[in-house]
Design an enzyme around this catalytic site. Structure first.
Site, PDB file in Angstrom:
ATOM      1  N   ASP A 109     -11.030   7.513   4.804  1.00  0.00           N
ATOM      2  CA  ASP A 109     -11.462   6.145   5.070  1.00  0.00           C
ATOM      3  C   ASP A 109     -11.467   5.938   6.589  1.00  0.00           C
ATOM      4  O   ASP A 109     -12.446   6.278   7.248  1.00  0.00           O
ATOM      5  CB  ASP A 109     -10.491   5.216   4.320  1.00  0.00           C
ATOM      6  CG  ASP A 109     -10.937   3.783   4.260  1.00  0.00           C
ATOM      7  OD1 ASP A 109     -12.129   3.540   4.026  1.00  0.00           O
ATOM      8  OD2 ASP A 109     -10.096   2.887   4.427  1.00  0.00           O
TER       9      ASP A 109
ATOM     10  N   ARG B   6      -4.617   6.479 -12.104  1.00  0.00           N
ATOM     11  CA  ARG B   6      -4.890   7.825 -11.597  1.00  0.00           C
ATOM     12  C   ARG B   6      -5.464   8.747 -12.667  1.00  0.00           C
ATOM     13  O   ARG B   6      -6.151   9.713 -12.377  1.00  0.00           O
ATOM     14  CB  ARG B   6      -3.608   8.469 -11.046  1.00  0.00           C
ATOM     15  CG  ARG B   6      -3.032   7.781  -9.824  1.00  0.00           C
ATOM     16  CD  ARG B   6      -1.940   8.653  -9.223  1.00  0.00           C
ATOM     17  NE  ARG B   6      -1.081   7.930  -8.294  1.00  0.00           N
ATOM     18  CZ  ARG B   6      -1.339   7.746  -7.004  1.00  0.00           C
ATOM     19  NH1 ARG B   6      -2.449   8.202  -6.475  1.00  0.00           N
ATOM     20  NH2 ARG B   6      -0.494   7.097  -6.224  1.00  0.00           N
TER      21      ARG B   6
HETATM   22  P1  5GP Z   1      -7.311   6.630   5.870  1.00  0.00           P
HETATM   23  O1  5GP Z   1      -6.115   7.081   6.629  1.00  0.00           O
HETATM   24  O2  5GP Z   1      -8.468   7.591   5.942  1.00  0.00           O
HETATM   25  O3  5GP Z   1      -7.725   5.227   6.236  1.00  0.00           O
HETATM   26  O4  5GP Z   1      -6.833   6.415   4.367  1.00  0.00           O
HETATM   27  C1  5GP Z   1      -6.954   7.338   3.379  1.00  0.00           C
HETATM   28  C2  5GP Z   1      -6.081   6.906   2.233  1.00  0.00           C
HETATM   29  O5  5GP Z   1      -6.263   5.508   1.906  1.00  0.00           O
HETATM   30  C3  5GP Z   1      -6.487   7.643   0.976  1.00  0.00           C
HETATM   31  O6  5GP Z   1      -5.791   8.862   0.861  1.00  0.00           O
HETATM   32  C4  5GP Z   1      -6.122   6.654  -0.106  1.00  0.00           C
HETATM   33  O7  5GP Z   1      -4.766   6.804  -0.438  1.00  0.00           O
HETATM   34  C5  5GP Z   1      -6.298   5.295   0.530  1.00  0.00           C
HETATM   35  N1  5GP Z   1      -7.604   4.689   0.172  1.00  0.00           N
HETATM   36  C6  5GP Z   1      -8.636   4.433   1.003  1.00  0.00           C
HETATM   37  N2  5GP Z   1      -9.671   3.884   0.325  1.00  0.00           N
HETATM   38  C7  5GP Z   1      -9.290   3.810  -0.963  1.00  0.00           C
HETATM   39  C8  5GP Z   1      -9.953   3.335  -2.173  1.00  0.00           C
HETATM   40  O8  5GP Z   1     -11.108   2.883  -2.212  1.00  0.00           O
HETATM   41  N3  5GP Z   1      -9.220   3.431  -3.324  1.00  0.00           N
HETATM   42  C9  5GP Z   1      -7.947   3.912  -3.367  1.00  0.00           C
HETATM   43  N4  5GP Z   1      -7.355   3.942  -4.544  1.00  0.00           N
HETATM   44  N5  5GP Z   1      -7.307   4.368  -2.254  1.00  0.00           N
HETATM   45  C10 5GP Z   1      -7.978   4.311  -1.065  1.00  0.00           C
END
Ligand code: 5GP
Length: 177
Positions: free
Chosen positions: A104, A166
């Site tokens: 993300d 999950r």
């Molecule tokens: P980042 O550090 O890239 O912002 O976050 C990644 C983490 O955010 C992912 O491993 C996940 O745990 C969580 N995350 C981001 N977007 C989503 C989403 O749409 N659904 C869910 N369930 N988790 C998300």
């Protein structure tokens, strides 16, 4: 007992996911055939994807896991990530492929790539099932990517809402209510 939130329509069906996982596994099996490959799963969201991907690989491979927490607060800790479970094995000279559910902002993987690269592996690359590029803060090269998605929150196939959902075999759009 009713889990929190509401499932909305399916975004990616089980068949579509499985077909893409098979394609990724074919590419990884070819690219890493001469290397000592270790899959590094990020707990817990990646476990379903990792288990399916692993069973489709046709080359020797080891598996290890780590777990992190991210601070959701503001100020200097915003985006900070802390390792709460480290790898079990040494990774010196091994080719690491980090397996993630979704990239993300990239903050989580940016931290993990830096941390693992400092331990002297042969290489560190990323395999993510989902990619949401429009929210990226930390630019990251993604060696393997299943699907690009938009800003909508999703659950299923390892991805949770408050630890639920999950086990769903497909990926669903979701409303927390
Ligand atoms: P980042 O550090 O890239 O912002 O976050 C990644 C983490 O955010 C992912 O491993 C996940 O745990 C969580 N995350 C981001 N977007 C989503 C989403 O749409 N659904 C869910 N369930 N988790 C998300």
């Amino acid at each position: 007992m009713t889990p929190p939130g509401t499932l909305l329509p399916v975004l990616l069906s089980s068949d579509v996911i499985q077909a893409r996982v098979a394609e990724l596994a074919t590419a990884i099996s070819s690219d890493y055939r001469e290397q000592d490959l270790t899959l590094v799963g990020i707990l817990k969201g990646s476990v379903i994807f990792l288990a399916d991907l692993l069973r489709q690989l046709t080359i020797p491979v080891t598996v290890d896991f780590l777990a992190i927490t991210s601070y959701q607060g503001s100020g200097s800790q915003k985006g900070a990530v802390r390792l709460v479970k480290d790898l079990d094995e040494e990774i010196t000279d091994r080719s690491l492929l980090i397996v993630e559910d979704i990239v993300d902002t990239g903050l989580t993987l940016g931290y993990l790539v830096r941390t693992l690269a400092a331990r002297g592996p042969a290489s560190v690359r990323i395999c993510t099932l989902l990619d949401r590029p429009q929210r990226r803060i930390v630019p990251l090269p993604l060696a393997y990517r299943g699907f690009e998605i938009t800003d909508d929150f999703v659950v299923g196939y390892g991805l949770d809402y408050r630890q639920y959902y999950r086990q769903l075999p497909a990926i669903y759009l979701f409303s927390p209510d």
